[in-house]
Design a protein around this motif. Sequence first.
Motif, PDB file in Angstrom:
ATOM      1  N   PHE B  59       0.840  -1.206   0.000  1.00 41.55           N
ATOM      2  CA  PHE B  59       0.000   0.000   0.000  1.00 41.55           C
ATOM      3  C   PHE B  59       0.874   1.255   0.000  1.00 41.55           C
ATOM      4  CE2 PHE B  59      -1.210   3.023   3.354  1.00 41.55           C
ATOM      5  CZ  PHE B  59      -2.314   3.637   2.796  1.00 41.55           C
ATOM      6  N   MET B  60       1.897   1.240   0.847  1.00 44.20           N
ATOM      7  CA  MET B  60       2.794   2.395   0.962  1.00 44.20           C
ATOM      8  C   MET B  60       3.520   2.628  -0.363  1.00 44.20           C
ATOM      9  SD  MET B  60       6.350   2.836   1.537  1.00 44.20           S
ATOM     10  CE  MET B  60       6.905   1.344   2.325  1.00 44.20           C
ATOM     11  N   ILE B  61       4.024   1.560  -0.989  1.00 41.73           N
ATOM     12  CA  ILE B  61       4.728   1.708  -2.268  1.00 41.73           C
ATOM     13  C   ILE B  61       3.756   2.239  -3.326  1.00 41.73           C
ATOM     14  CG2 ILE B  61       5.959   0.484  -4.111  1.00 41.73           C
ATOM     15  CD1 ILE B  61       7.705   0.548  -1.769  1.00 41.73           C
ATOM     16  N   GLY B  62       2.504   1.753  -3.309  1.00 39.88           N
ATOM     17  CA  GLY B  62       1.496   2.265  -4.241  1.00 39.88           C
ATOM     18  C   GLY B  62       1.320   3.758  -4.089  1.00 39.88           C
ATOM     19  N   SER B  63       1.304   4.216  -2.840  1.00 37.18           N
ATOM     20  CA  SER B  63       1.150   5.641  -2.575  1.00 37.18           C
ATOM     21  C   SER B  63       2.325   6.419  -3.143  1.00 37.18           C
ATOM     22  CB  SER B  63       1.044   5.852  -1.065  1.00 37.18           C
ATOM     23  OG  SER B  63       0.518   7.105  -0.780  1.00 37.18           O
ATOM     24  N   TYR B  64       3.544   5.857  -3.005  1.00 39.94           N
ATOM     25  CA  TYR B  64       4.724   6.523  -3.567  1.00 39.94           C
ATOM     26  C   TYR B  64       4.655   6.573  -5.090  1.00 39.94           C
ATOM     27  CZ  TYR B  64       7.675   7.426   0.459  1.00 39.94           C
ATOM     28  OH  TYR B  64       8.201   7.961   1.592  1.00 39.94           O
ATOM     29  N   ILE B  65       4.181   5.461  -5.700  1.00 39.04           N
ATOM     30  CA  ILE B  65       4.095   5.450  -7.164  1.00 39.04           C
ATOM     31  C   ILE B  65       3.151   6.555  -7.626  1.00 39.04           C
ATOM     32  CG2 ILE B  65       3.355   4.110  -9.161  1.00 39.04           C
ATOM     33  CD1 ILE B  65       4.282   1.610  -7.698  1.00 39.04           C
ATOM     34  N   GLY B  66       2.005   6.691  -6.942  1.00 38.45           N
ATOM     35  CA  GLY B  66       1.071   7.763  -7.271  1.00 38.45           C
ATOM     36  C   GLY B  66       1.741   9.119  -7.171  1.00 38.45           C
ATOM     37  N   PHE B  67       2.521   9.293  -6.118  1.00 41.40           N
ATOM     38  CA  PHE B  67       3.210  10.573  -5.919  1.00 41.40           C
ATOM     39  C   PHE B  67       4.168  10.863  -7.052  1.00 41.40           C
ATOM     40  CE2 PHE B  67       7.137  12.581  -4.559  1.00 41.40           C
ATOM     41  CZ  PHE B  67       6.674  13.836  -4.221  1.00 41.40           C
ATOM     42  N   PHE B  68       4.939   9.816  -7.461  1.00 49.34           N
ATOM     43  CA  PHE B  68       5.938  10.062  -8.502  1.00 49.34           C
ATOM     44  C   PHE B  68       5.279  10.335  -9.842  1.00 49.34           C
ATOM     45  CE2 PHE B  68       8.823   7.870  -5.484  1.00 49.34           C
ATOM     46  CZ  PHE B  68       9.650   8.962  -5.295  1.00 49.34           C
ATOM     47  N   VAL B  69       4.153   9.662 -10.126  1.00 44.34           N
ATOM     48  CA  VAL B  69       3.440   9.956 -11.368  1.00 44.34           C
ATOM     49  C   VAL B  69       2.955  11.405 -11.345  1.00 44.34           C
ATOM     50  CG1 VAL B  69       1.386   9.443 -12.708  1.00 44.34           C
ATOM     51  CG2 VAL B  69       2.782   7.589 -11.834  1.00 44.34           C
ATOM     52  N   LEU B  70       2.431  11.827 -10.215  1.00 43.02           N
ATOM     53  CA  LEU B  70       1.937  13.201 -10.087  1.00 43.02           C
ATOM     54  C   LEU B  70       3.070  14.194 -10.299  1.00 43.02           C
ATOM     55  CD1 LEU B  70      -0.456  15.014  -9.347  1.00 43.02           C
ATOM     56  CD2 LEU B  70       0.209  14.798  -6.968  1.00 43.02           C
ATOM     57  N   THR B  71       4.227  13.930  -9.679  1.00 45.71           N
ATOM     58  CA  THR B  71       5.361  14.837  -9.828  1.00 45.71           C
ATOM     59  C   THR B  71       5.846  14.864 -11.268  1.00 45.71           C
ATOM     60  OG1 THR B  71       5.978  14.043  -7.656  1.00 45.71           O
ATOM     61  CG2 THR B  71       7.551  15.453  -8.754  1.00 45.71           C
ATOM     62  N   TRP B  72       5.872  13.670 -11.879  1.00 46.91           N
ATOM     63  CA  TRP B  72       6.349  13.544 -13.255  1.00 46.91           C
ATOM     64  C   TRP B  72       5.455  14.339 -14.209  1.00 46.91           C
ATOM     65  CZ3 TRP B  72       4.446   9.831 -17.196  1.00 46.91           C
ATOM     66  CH2 TRP B  72       5.294   9.784 -18.310  1.00 46.91           C
ATOM     67  N   LEU B  73       4.139  14.371 -13.888  1.00 49.47           N
ATOM     68  CA  LEU B  73       3.204  15.100 -14.747  1.00 49.47           C
ATOM     69  C   LEU B  73       3.098  16.567 -14.349  1.00 49.47           C
ATOM     70  CD1 LEU B  73       0.400  12.434 -15.121  1.00 49.47           C
ATOM     71  CD2 LEU B  73       2.071  13.130 -16.815  1.00 49.47           C
ATOM     72  N   GLY B  74       4.050  17.058 -13.587  1.00 47.56           N
ATOM     73  CA  GLY B  74       4.085  18.488 -13.319  1.00 47.56           C
ATOM     74  C   GLY B  74       3.595  18.901 -11.941  1.00 47.56           C
ATOM     75  N   GLY B  75       3.152  17.956 -11.105  1.00 51.45           N
ATOM     76  CA  GLY B  75       2.705  18.312  -9.764  1.00 51.45           C
ATOM     77  C   GLY B  75       1.265  18.779  -9.765  1.00 51.45           C
ATOM     78  N   ALA B  76       0.685  18.844  -8.562  1.00 56.43           N
ATOM     79  CA  ALA B  76      -0.740  19.152  -8.453  1.00 56.43           C
ATOM     80  C   ALA B  76      -1.039  20.590  -8.856  1.00 56.43           C
ATOM     81  CB  ALA B  76      -1.212  18.893  -7.033  1.00 56.43           C
ATOM     82  N   ALA B  77      -0.089  21.499  -8.606  1.00 61.11           N
ATOM     83  CA  ALA B  77      -0.369  22.911  -8.863  1.00 61.11           C
ATOM     84  C   ALA B  77      -0.427  23.208 -10.365  1.00 61.11           C
ATOM     85  CB  ALA B  77       0.690  23.771  -8.187  1.00 61.11           C
ATOM     86  N   ASP B  78       0.403  22.498 -11.128  1.00 57.70           N
ATOM     87  CA  ASP B  78       0.501  22.848 -12.549  1.00 57.70           C
ATOM     88  C   ASP B  78       0.611  21.577 -13.395  1.00 57.70           C
ATOM     89  OD1 ASP B  78       0.810  24.245 -14.875  1.00 57.70           O
ATOM     90  OD2 ASP B  78       2.986  24.438 -14.639  1.00 57.70           O
ATOM     91  N   PRO B  79      -0.433  20.765 -13.432  1.00 57.41           N
ATOM     92  CA  PRO B  79      -0.338  19.498 -14.168  1.00 57.41           C
ATOM     93  C   PRO B  79      -0.292  19.736 -15.670  1.00 57.41           C
ATOM     94  CG  PRO B  79      -2.559  19.796 -13.316  1.00 57.41           C
ATOM     95  CD  PRO B  79      -1.762  20.955 -12.824  1.00 57.41           C
ATOM     96  N   SER B  80       0.477  18.885 -16.376  1.00 53.18           N
ATOM     97  CA  SER B  80       0.616  19.065 -17.814  1.00 53.18           C
ATOM     98  C   SER B  80      -0.541  18.435 -18.578  1.00 53.18           C
ATOM     99  CB  SER B  80       1.949  18.472 -18.279  1.00 53.18           C
ATOM    100  OG  SER B  80       2.029  17.126 -17.875  1.00 53.18           O
TER     101      SER B  80
END
Lengths: 521, 325
Positions: B59-80
Motif C-alpha cells: 500500500f505504501m509503495i502504491g502511494s509513492y508510485i502515485g506521488f511520482f506519477v503526479l510529480t512527473w506530470l508536473g505536480g498538483a499545482a501545474d499538471p501538464s
Amino acid sequence: MSETPPTQPEPTGPRIGADEWVARSDERAETRGGISGRVRAWYERVPKPAVFAVAVAAGALVPLLTAQTENDIYFLRVGTVALVFALLALGLNVAVGFAGLLDLGYIAYYGIGAYGYAMLSSDKFGLHWEAWLVIPLVVAVSALVGLLLALPSRRLVGDYLAIVTLFFGQIFYIIATQGYRVSFLGLNKDLGLDRANWDLTGGPNGIANVDRLGAFGLTASSERAYFYITLVAVVLVFAVLTLANRSRTGRAWRALHDDPLAAQAMSVPVNWLKLLAVGLGAAVAALAGTINAALLQGAFPDDYNTQVLIIIYAMVVLGGAGSLAGAVLGAVLVSVFMLEGLRPQTPIGDLTGNGRWVFYGAILLVLVTTIRPWRRLAAILGGIAAFGVVVHAIVAATTERGTDGLLNTAPDTFEEGGPLGWLIRQWLALPGGTYEVGSRTWFNVALVGLIALVLCMTLVKGWMRDALIIPAVWLAGFVWETRLVLEASGPTRLLLLGVILVVVMVARPQGILGRPRVEIV
Amino acid sequence: MDAFQLVAYFQDFQLTWDYFLDQLVAGLTLGSLYGLIAIGYSMVYGILKLLNFAHGEVFMIGSYIGFFVLTWLGGAADPSLPIVVVIALMFLAAMVGAGLLGVVIERFAYRPLREKRASRIAPLISALGVSFFLQQLAVLLFGSAPKQYDAFSFDSGSFFTSITIGPFEIQYMQLFVITTTVCLMVALTIFIARTQVGRAMRATSFDLEAASMMGIDVDRVIVVTFLIGSALAGAAGVMNGLIFQNVDPYVGFQVGLIAFTAAVVGGIGSIPGAMAGGLAIGIGRAFSVGYVSSSYQDVIVFVILIAFLLLRPSGLFGTPVPQKV
C-alpha cells in the motif's frame, strides 16, 4: 509447571516425541567426512553441561581481560547489551520456538519491565524501592499482562494471537509516548483533582535518573557489576528454560508446536499451554527490561518499539527457533556484529571502518561456506575481482566525474581509507563527489538493480547463477560504499535484519543450531 | 460539577448534528480506504491462511508510485494534462506497480516456503521480514521525510470544496474516494462471481487441496489473488495520498495494522466482510478523533478488535468454520 519425570534408562530406539528420521539425524551428522565432520564428531562427544560451563566461564572472563579504562567500559557495555539481548531472545524462544506462537507484543513486556522499574525506583514519583522488591513485582505483573492478553485469542487459531499481540505492542508504544498528559476524559479540573494532566511515563522524553540496581544496602554501580548481573540472569534463565523444556510441559509445548489439533486430541491442555508460554516469555522479557532500565539509568520509549522487536526476532530465527543455545548465539552475533559492528560512531571514536570489515567479511564467509568445490569458488572470486577492475577502467575512461571518489571513513570525513580503502577504490568505480545528495540517483538505480539480480539468482541454477553472483557482489559493494555505510546504524541495519528473516526462512528455516522439521504425511 | 457546567462541557465538544454528519462522512471516506486494503488481507488469508504483513508496505509503495506519477506530470499545482487524466494515470500506475510488487513478494518470499512445507510460523516470519525490508528500502530510496501530494492545489482548490447531498456536506475529494471504492468493489464482486478465474479462486479458498485435485492451477490462482489484492492496496495508497496529502515510509505499517483489524472485524476470508469491517473501523476512528482525542484512536481500534475476538470471533460476515481433520 510439572515436576521432572523420574529417571529412566537411556532409550536405545528413537526418542519419544521425535520421529525416527529426526532422532537419527545426529548419527548421520557424525558420518560426515572432512574436517568439519571430524570437528562435529568431536564436539558431539563432549557432554553438554561441560560445553555450557566452558561457555559461561569464557563469558565471565571477558571483563577480567580488560582494565577499567574509558575504552574498556565501551567494550563491557557492548557485552552487557549483548547479554540483555540474549535474555530477550531466550524469553522469545519460549513462545516462538517451544510453543510455535507468534508473539509480536513481546517488546511490550520488555517495556513494561523497564517502565515498571523506572516508575518504582526513581525520582519520578519519589519512590525508591529496592531491586529485590521491584524486580519480582514487575516480572509478575508482566507475566500477568501476557496471560490476560493471550486470553481473548486462546480459543482461536494462532494467527489471531499475532494480531492481538502486534497491536498490543503498538498500544504500549502509544501509551509510553502519550502518557505524559493523562487525564480523566479531560475533566480533571472539574472533578476537583489537583492538576489537569498527570504525567505517568514522561512521554517522548521517557523517565531519567533511574536508580541503579541495589539490594540490602549494596548498589551495583560499575560497568563490570552489570555485566556479571546480566550474565548471572542469562545463566539462570537458560537453566530454568532447559529444565522447562525437558519437563512434561516442555514436551507438551513441542506437541503443540508440531500439531495443535493432534495435541488437543491427546488431551494436552492446549489453551493453558499457550497462556503459559506467553506468560513465561513475558516474565523473562520484563526481567531483561528491569536490567536495561537500571543499566541505562532510564526508560525511553524508542528502546521499546517495533524495530527492536524485529531485532529480537532476527536473533531467535538466525540461531534457530527452539534451540536455547541458538538463541544466545544469535543474540550475541546480531548484537555484536550488526548493532555494534555497523555503528558509524561510538564513544571511543569512529568505527565506520569496522562496518566495512563486517560487511565484506560476511559476503566472503557466505561465498566460502556455500560454494563448492574450491575451483568454482576460486573462479567466482577471480571473476569478482576482474569484473570490478574492468568496470573501473571503463567508467574511468568514459565518464566525466571519473573514479577518484573518496571513501567515507567517519560520518563526515572522506579519505583514502588505508590499504583496504585503496583496494576498494580500485575495485569499485566511485565517482567524484560520491556522497553528495545529487548522487542518490545512482545509488537508487544500483540498489534496485541489486535486488533484481539477487531475485533472478534464486530462479536460475548452475553456471548462470555463478555468473550472476559476480555483478551482484560488485553492486553490493557499490551500494554499501555510496550510501549504506552512511546510514549503517539506521535503515541499513533494519534492512539487513529484514533480509535475514526472509533468507533464513526460505533457505534454512531451522536456523544455525535448530533441528530441521520433518513432516510425515 | 452541576448540570449547567455539564451542558457547557458537551457544547464545547461540538455535540451538534452537523458535526456528527461531518465526522460520519470523514469516517466513510477513511473506511473505504481501510476496506480496500482489508480485502487484500482477507483474500490472501482466505486462500493461504497467511497473515500477509507485507500488504501494508505494498500500500505504501502504491502511494509513492502515485506521488511520482503526479510529480512527473508536473505536480498538483501545474499538471501538464487535464486533472481527470492525471488522477486516472496515478491510479493506473499505482495499481499496476503495487500488483506486480505483490506478485514478486509471493513468488520469492512465500512460494519457496509453501513448496518446502515449512511450519506454520515460517511464512509469518518471512512476511514480517519482507514488511521491514520494504519499509527500510523506502527510507533509503525516497528518504524518511514525508512527500507532499499537495492535492489542495488541484484545479486551484476546487477538489476540496464541499457540495451538499441531502443532509450531508461532502467534499469532492471524499465523494471521489467513496465512488471509486464502490466501483472497484462492484468490479471485484463481478470478477469473483462471474469469471472462471473468480470461480477458481472461490474453490481454492474453500479447499486448496481439493481444488488442486480438480485440475485448478492453484499457484496461478494464488498469483492472481496477490495481483488483485495488491492492486487494490495500490489504489488505496493513492487515495491515502489524496486524503492525508502526504506519504512517508512508515504509513504502511500503521495503516496496514488497522486494515488488518478491519479484515478480522468483518470476518477474515470474506470480501463483503472486509469492506464492512473497513467502514466500521473507519467510522470508529473518525468519531474517536472527533469526540475523544486523536492520540488514542489506535487504542480505540484495539478495543474494538478485542471486543470482537471475545464476542464474535468469526467477525461480522464470517461463519464459524469447524476445523476438519
